[in-house]
Motif scaffolding. Structure first.
Motif, short mmCIF file in Angstrom:
data_model
loop_
_atom_site.label_atom_id
_atom_site.label_comp_id
_atom_site.label_asym_id
_atom_site.label_seq_id
_atom_site.Cartn_x
_atom_site.Cartn_y
_atom_site.Cartn_z
N GLU A 45 0.81 -1.21 0.00
CA GLU A 45 0.00 0.00 0.00
C GLU A 45 0.85 1.27 0.00
OE1 GLU A 45 -2.87 -0.20 -0.79
OE2 GLU A 45 -3.67 -2.11 -0.11
N ALA A 46 2.05 1.19 0.56
CA ALA A 46 2.95 2.35 0.59
C ALA A 46 3.77 2.48 -0.69
CB ALA A 46 3.87 2.26 1.81
N ASN A 47 3.58 1.54 -1.61
CA ASN A 47 4.31 1.52 -2.88
C ASN A 47 5.81 1.31 -2.70
OD1 ASN A 47 4.09 1.51 -5.70
ND2 ASN A 47 4.70 3.65 -5.87
N ASN A 48 6.18 0.71 -1.59
CA ASN A 48 7.57 0.32 -1.39
C ASN A 48 7.87 -1.00 -2.09
OD1 ASN A 48 8.17 2.54 0.29
ND2 ASN A 48 7.26 1.49 2.04
N LEU A 49 6.86 -1.86 -2.16
CA LEU A 49 6.98 -3.15 -2.82
C LEU A 49 6.29 -3.05 -4.17
CD1 LEU A 49 7.87 -6.10 -2.63
CD2 LEU A 49 5.69 -6.62 -1.53
N ARG A 50 7.07 -3.22 -5.24
CA ARG A 50 6.55 -2.99 -6.58
C ARG A 50 6.80 -4.19 -7.50
NH1 ARG A 50 8.89 3.17 -7.59
NH2 ARG A 50 8.26 4.03 -5.57
N HIS A 51 6.06 -4.21 -8.59
CA HIS A 51 6.27 -5.18 -9.68
C HIS A 51 6.12 -6.63 -9.23
CE1 HIS A 51 7.57 -1.71 -11.92
NE2 HIS A 51 8.53 -1.47 -11.05
N TRP A 52 5.31 -6.87 -8.21
CA TRP A 52 5.06 -8.25 -7.80
C TRP A 52 3.94 -8.83 -8.66
CZ3 TRP A 52 0.15 -8.83 -5.51
CH2 TRP A 52 -0.45 -7.63 -5.06
N LYS A 53 4.03 -10.13 -8.87
CA LYS A 53 3.11 -10.81 -9.80
C LYS A 53 1.95 -11.50 -9.10
CE LYS A 53 5.66 -9.72 -13.35
NZ LYS A 53 5.19 -8.70 -14.32
N VAL A 54 2.21 -12.08 -7.94
CA VAL A 54 1.16 -12.79 -7.20
C VAL A 54 1.32 -12.53 -5.72
CG1 VAL A 54 0.88 -14.66 -8.89
CG2 VAL A 54 2.55 -14.90 -7.04
N VAL A 55 0.25 -12.71 -4.99
CA VAL A 55 0.31 -12.66 -3.53
C VAL A 55 1.16 -13.83 -3.05
CG1 VAL A 55 -1.05 -12.91 -1.41
CG2 VAL A 55 -1.95 -11.55 -3.33
N PRO A 56 2.11 -13.60 -2.15
CA PRO A 56 2.93 -14.72 -1.65
C PRO A 56 2.05 -15.85 -1.12
CG PRO A 56 3.80 -12.63 -0.86
CD PRO A 56 2.49 -12.32 -1.53
N TYR A 72 -11.10 -4.66 4.94
CA TYR A 72 -10.97 -3.98 3.65
C TYR A 72 -12.00 -2.87 3.52
CZ TYR A 72 -11.65 -3.32 -1.39
OH TYR A 72 -11.82 -2.79 -2.64
N GLU A 73 -13.26 -3.17 3.85
CA GLU A 73 -14.31 -2.16 3.75
C GLU A 73 -14.04 -0.98 4.67
OE1 GLU A 73 -14.83 -5.35 3.90
OE2 GLU A 73 -16.19 -5.90 2.26
N ARG A 74 -13.52 -1.26 5.87
CA ARG A 74 -13.22 -0.16 6.80
C ARG A 74 -12.09 0.71 6.28
NH1 ARG A 74 -14.98 -4.07 10.57
NH2 ARG A 74 -12.97 -5.15 10.57
N ASP A 75 -11.05 0.09 5.73
CA ASP A 75 -9.94 0.86 5.18
C ASP A 75 -10.40 1.70 3.99
OD1 ASP A 75 -8.21 -0.14 7.06
OD2 ASP A 75 -7.25 -1.59 5.73
N LEU A 76 -11.21 1.09 3.14
CA LEU A 76 -11.75 1.80 1.98
C LEU A 76 -12.60 2.99 2.42
CD1 LEU A 76 -12.23 1.89 -1.12
CD2 LEU A 76 -14.19 0.39 -0.73
N ALA A 77 -13.46 2.76 3.39
CA ALA A 77 -14.34 3.82 3.88
C ALA A 77 -13.55 4.97 4.49
CB ALA A 77 -15.32 3.25 4.91
N LYS A 241 -5.43 7.12 -2.68
CA LYS A 241 -5.08 5.74 -3.01
C LYS A 241 -5.96 4.80 -2.19
CE LYS A 241 -2.67 1.96 -4.06
NZ LYS A 241 -3.42 1.00 -3.23
N LEU A 242 -6.77 4.00 -2.89
CA LEU A 242 -7.63 3.03 -2.24
C LEU A 242 -6.88 1.73 -2.00
CD1 LEU A 242 -9.56 5.18 -3.42
CD2 LEU A 242 -11.19 3.35 -3.89
N PRO A 243 -7.25 0.98 -0.98
CA PRO A 243 -6.53 -0.27 -0.68
C PRO A 243 -6.81 -1.35 -1.71
CG PRO A 243 -8.45 -0.06 0.75
CD PRO A 243 -8.32 1.24 0.01
N ASN A 244 -5.78 -2.15 -2.00
CA ASN A 244 -5.93 -3.33 -2.86
C ASN A 244 -4.67 -4.17 -2.75
OD1 ASN A 244 -6.37 -5.32 -4.71
ND2 ASN A 244 -6.43 -3.98 -6.50
N PRO A 245 -4.68 -5.24 -1.95
CA PRO A 245 -3.52 -6.11 -1.84
C PRO A 245 -3.59 -7.33 -2.76
CG PRO A 245 -5.06 -6.66 -0.11
CD PRO A 245 -5.71 -5.57 -0.93
#
Length: 250
Positions: A45-56, A72-77, A241-245
């Motif tokens: 979410e902080a854009n420190n980790l980039r260009h990853w292809k799949v969730v570990p 997720y809904e709470r973070d989005l709200a 920036k909305l959350p999306n992991p």
């Protein structure tokens, strides 16, 4: 109590102790995995980790829980609340009709969570054909918080533009899906045309925002679930920036 009885009690206590230690070890291990995955998500979410292809693999369950248990809904709200507060500072309806707000579509206006449930919440490599089939089903529900923001923007008098990485061939179904979910009015639905293919999301979306500015629009707000939605050129006065992991688009 005889000797045999005493030994049985002692053996029982040893077994109980061993079971307790095993449970504690498993709980400790799970806590370690959770902490690791929380740090992983924070860096995403902080854009420190980039260009990853799949969730570990070890974080698939964590991400699934996050997406489904209400976090997720709470973070989005929380993000949308700040956007609404910011938007209410303006009175665009009294201006020249050039005050604009840009929104992404996928995981911003519309949710594809039902699709990603079948893809291990991003734990599988992205399959364009499978995702296209989902898009053409037209079954993406609105993200309630974003819909509320959208309604506020329209009420205030902002010109709303959707800029999405979806292909121009998906215009009709995207338009129908947005309308069916309550996004009934906009000044532009901008999708990738053939000439945009090959450009990164940052390049494509920057160019489209620049075109709006050249037409005289002032972009006061810009919201999206990917960093590529809110970085680059002509991003606007403020970005959200909305959350999306579940996935990363560069």
């Amino acid at each position: 109590m005889n000797f045999a009885g005493t030994m049985l009690i002692l053996m029982g206590l040893l077994l109980l102790s061993g079971t307790t230690k095993l449970i504690m070890a498993e709980e400790s291990s799970q806590a370690t995995v959770t902490a690791h995955c929380l740090s992983w998500r924070l860096n995403v979410e902080a854009n420190n980790l980039r260009h990853w292809k799949v969730v570990p693999e070890e974080c698939i369950e964590y991400v699934g829980t996050y997406m489904l248990n209400g976090d997720y809904e709470r973070d989005l709200a929380a993000v949308i609340e700040q956007a609404v507060i910011y938007a209410r500072q303006f009175s665009p309806g009294e201006d020249d009709g050039r005050d604009a707000w840009v929104l992404d579509v996928d995981e911003t206006a519309l949710s594809n969570l039902e699709y990603y449930k079948t893809r291990k919440f991003g734990g599988e490599l992205f399959n364009q054909d499978a995702f296209n089939s989902w898009v053409f089903s037209g079954n993406s529900p609105a993200l309630t918080a974003t819909l509320e923001l959208y309604q506020q923007l329209i009420k205030l008098g902002f010109r709303v533009f959707f800029i999405t990485g979806r292909d121009e061939s998906q215009r009709e179904i995207t338009q129908d899906n947005l309308i069916s979910q309550g996004f009934t009015k906009w000044d532009g639905l901008i999708l990738r045309s053939e000439s945009d293919h090959g450009d990164s999301a940052v390049v494509f979306k920057s160019r489209k925002r620049e075109e709006l500015i050249k037409k005289g629009y002032r972009i006061w707000g810009n919201g999206g679930d990917q960093w590529s939605d809110v970085i680059g050129n002509s991003v606007g006065a403020r970005v959200f920036k909305l959350p999306n992991p579940m996935y990363f688009i560069s």
